[in-house]
Write a protein that holds these residues in place. Structure first.
Motif, PDB file in Angstrom:
ATOM      1  N   LYS A  99      -1.072  89.763   5.097  1.00  0.00           N
ATOM      2  CA  LYS A  99       0.059  90.633   5.709  1.00  0.00           C
ATOM      3  C   LYS A  99       0.485  89.774   7.113  1.00  0.00           C
ATOM      4  O   LYS A  99      -0.185  89.118   7.676  1.00  0.00           O
ATOM      5  CB  LYS A  99      -0.364  92.025   5.891  1.00  0.00           C
ATOM      6  N   ASP A 100       1.671  90.071   7.299  1.00  0.00           N
ATOM      7  CA  ASP A 100       2.356  89.422   8.347  1.00  0.00           C
ATOM      8  C   ASP A 100       1.460  89.856   9.541  1.00  0.00           C
ATOM      9  O   ASP A 100       1.411  90.856   9.985  1.00  0.00           O
ATOM     10  CB  ASP A 100       3.716  89.673   8.710  1.00  0.00           C
ATOM     11  N   GLY A 101       1.434  88.598  10.597  1.00  0.00           N
ATOM     12  CA  GLY A 101       0.732  89.014  11.621  1.00  0.00           C
ATOM     13  C   GLY A 101      -0.828  89.184  11.940  1.00  0.00           C
ATOM     14  O   GLY A 101      -1.438  89.480  12.707  1.00  0.00           O
ATOM     15  N   ALA A 102      -1.487  89.090  10.475  1.00  0.00           N
ATOM     16  CA  ALA A 102      -2.866  89.410  10.352  1.00  0.00           C
ATOM     17  C   ALA A 102      -3.555  88.200  11.103  1.00  0.00           C
ATOM     18  O   ALA A 102      -3.040  86.882  10.957  1.00  0.00           O
ATOM     19  CB  ALA A 102      -3.352  89.433   9.032  1.00  0.00           C
ATOM     20  N   SER A 103      -4.662  88.518  11.371  1.00  0.00           N
ATOM     21  CA  SER A 103      -5.736  87.355  11.967  1.00  0.00           C
ATOM     22  C   SER A 103      -6.696  86.965  10.778  1.00  0.00           C
ATOM     23  O   SER A 103      -6.923  87.563   9.929  1.00  0.00           O
ATOM     24  CB  SER A 103      -6.644  87.716  12.982  1.00  0.00           C
ATOM     25  N   VAL A 104      -6.729  85.452  10.747  1.00  0.00           N
ATOM     26  CA  VAL A 104      -7.127  84.788   9.634  1.00  0.00           C
ATOM     27  C   VAL A 104      -8.241  83.688  10.134  1.00  0.00           C
ATOM     28  O   VAL A 104      -8.006  82.950  10.964  1.00  0.00           O
ATOM     29  CB  VAL A 104      -6.220  84.128   8.850  1.00  0.00           C
ATOM     30  N   GLY A 105      -9.253  83.643   9.334  1.00  0.00           N
ATOM     31  CA  GLY A 105     -10.265  82.471   9.403  1.00  0.00           C
ATOM     32  C   GLY A 105     -10.355  81.768   8.385  1.00  0.00           C
ATOM     33  O   GLY A 105     -10.375  82.040   7.271  1.00  0.00           O
ATOM     34  N   ILE A 106     -10.674  80.288   8.544  1.00  0.00           N
ATOM     35  CA  ILE A 106     -10.481  79.428   7.244  1.00  0.00           C
ATOM     36  C   ILE A 106     -11.790  78.971   7.421  1.00  0.00           C
ATOM     37  O   ILE A 106     -12.552  78.540   8.388  1.00  0.00           O
ATOM     38  CB  ILE A 106      -9.595  78.134   7.819  1.00  0.00           C
ATOM     39  N   ILE A 107     -12.321  79.030   6.191  1.00  0.00           N
ATOM     40  CA  ILE A 107     -13.954  78.742   6.174  1.00  0.00           C
ATOM     41  C   ILE A 107     -13.895  77.220   5.158  1.00  0.00           C
ATOM     42  O   ILE A 107     -13.427  77.312   4.086  1.00  0.00           O
ATOM     43  CB  ILE A 107     -14.938  79.958   5.540  1.00  0.00           C
ATOM     44  N   THR A 108     -14.543  76.452   5.789  1.00  0.00           N
ATOM     45  CA  THR A 108     -14.525  75.139   5.027  1.00  0.00           C
ATOM     46  C   THR A 108     -15.740  74.326   5.670  1.00  0.00           C
ATOM     47  O   THR A 108     -16.080  74.786   6.729  1.00  0.00           O
ATOM     48  CB  THR A 108     -13.347  74.384   4.767  1.00  0.00           C
ATOM     49  N   ASN A 109     -16.140  73.135   4.845  1.00  0.00           N
ATOM     50  CA  ASN A 109     -17.140  72.366   5.645  1.00  0.00           C
ATOM     51  C   ASN A 109     -16.779  71.900   7.005  1.00  0.00           C
ATOM     52  O   ASN A 109     -15.422  71.445   7.160  1.00  0.00           O
ATOM     53  CB  ASN A 109     -17.413  71.265   4.676  1.00  0.00           C
ATOM     54  N   ASP A 110     -17.580  71.421   7.931  1.00  0.00           N
ATOM     55  CA  ASP A 110     -17.312  71.428   9.299  1.00  0.00           C
ATOM     56  C   ASP A 110     -16.483  69.941   9.504  1.00  0.00           C
ATOM     57  O   ASP A 110     -15.649  70.100  10.158  1.00  0.00           O
ATOM     58  CB  ASP A 110     -18.555  70.869  10.106  1.00  0.00           C
TER      59      ASP A 110
END
Length: 245
Positions: free
Chosen positions: A188-199
């Protein structure tokens, strides 16, 4: 004597690169990046040999100057980029995010690869601590994979007790750019997002996320296998240069 010692040192470095390339190849990741280590081995050996045989003294001054400038610029760029990568390697994001995106990596018949399992375990921990967060698992099916990475990730998360209603699948992407582009359509527009990937991957992943309009984004770094960190850091340096160009 000094020239011979220099030759021996660079020969040892070349042999170490060859051995390490074999270790990288043995992971079965399906990439040909191990060839970069073979290339480094050749360069180390040729440099040591040229010092031993005094070839460098025969090189014209202008060519020497150009070589020195190119090498110095390369090392400067390398250390700057690696510093940026390292600065993001321990980021743990924010609590209460609307979404997290778990970036795909290789899946096998036996389940997630080690790199992907680190990402998924980090996602499980976050989702357990933040019960309202939705998880997007992003990754298509590569030529050497039995099913899509998204499907494999979703199955693993459900096995760890994450409710299927909290998992959205994006199963078409084949690289990090597509991960972000296709995942954005589920957010959704404006949503907060976290990206999970290797360091080692987080610095570039966040840049790509912002490129595709995910402005309210943070990173959540998962672990990586230490023995393969030199390979991954070198690969990320080259990938970052390509991204910037």
């Amino acid at each position: 004597m000094k020239k011979k010692i220099t030759f021996l040192i660079f020969t040892v470095l070349a042999l170490l690169c060859v051995v390490y390339s074999g270790m990288v190849l043995a992971t079965g990741s399906g990439t040909s990046f191990f060839l970069v280590w073979i290339g480094l081995a050749v360069l180390f050996f040729l440099f040591g040999y040229s010092v031993w045989k005094s070839f460098w003294k025969k090189v014209p001054r202008l060519v020497k100057g150009i070589c020195i400038v190119v090498v110095a610029a390369g090392f400067t760029a390398f250390f700057i980029v690696e510093g940026c990568i390292i600065s993001q390697m321990h980021e743990k994001g924010e609590a209460g995010l609307d979404y997290i995106i778990v970036l795909g990596a290789q899946v096998r018949e036996s389940g997630p690869s080690a790199a992907l399992k680190y990402r998924l375990d980090e996602a499980v921990e976050y989702l357990e601590d933040n019960p309202k967060t939705i998880c997007i698992v992003s990754g298509g099916q590569g030529a050497n994979e039995p099913y899509s990475e998204a499907e494999g990730m979703a199955q693993y998360l459900k096995e760890q007790g994450i409710d299927a209603s909290r998992i959205l699948l994006e199963d078409k992407s084949l690289n990090t750019e597509q991960n972000m582009e296709y995942s954005k359509a589920l957010i959704k527009d404006g949503a907060s997002v976290g990206i999970i990937t290797n360091d080692f991957h987080l610095f570039r992943a966040k840049q790509i996320a912002r490129k595709y309009g995910l402005d309210n984004v943070c990173g959540i770094a998962a672990k990586s296998t230490p023995v393969y960190l030199p390979n991954n850091m070198l690969r990320e340096f080259l990938a970052e240069i390509k991204f910037l160009l």
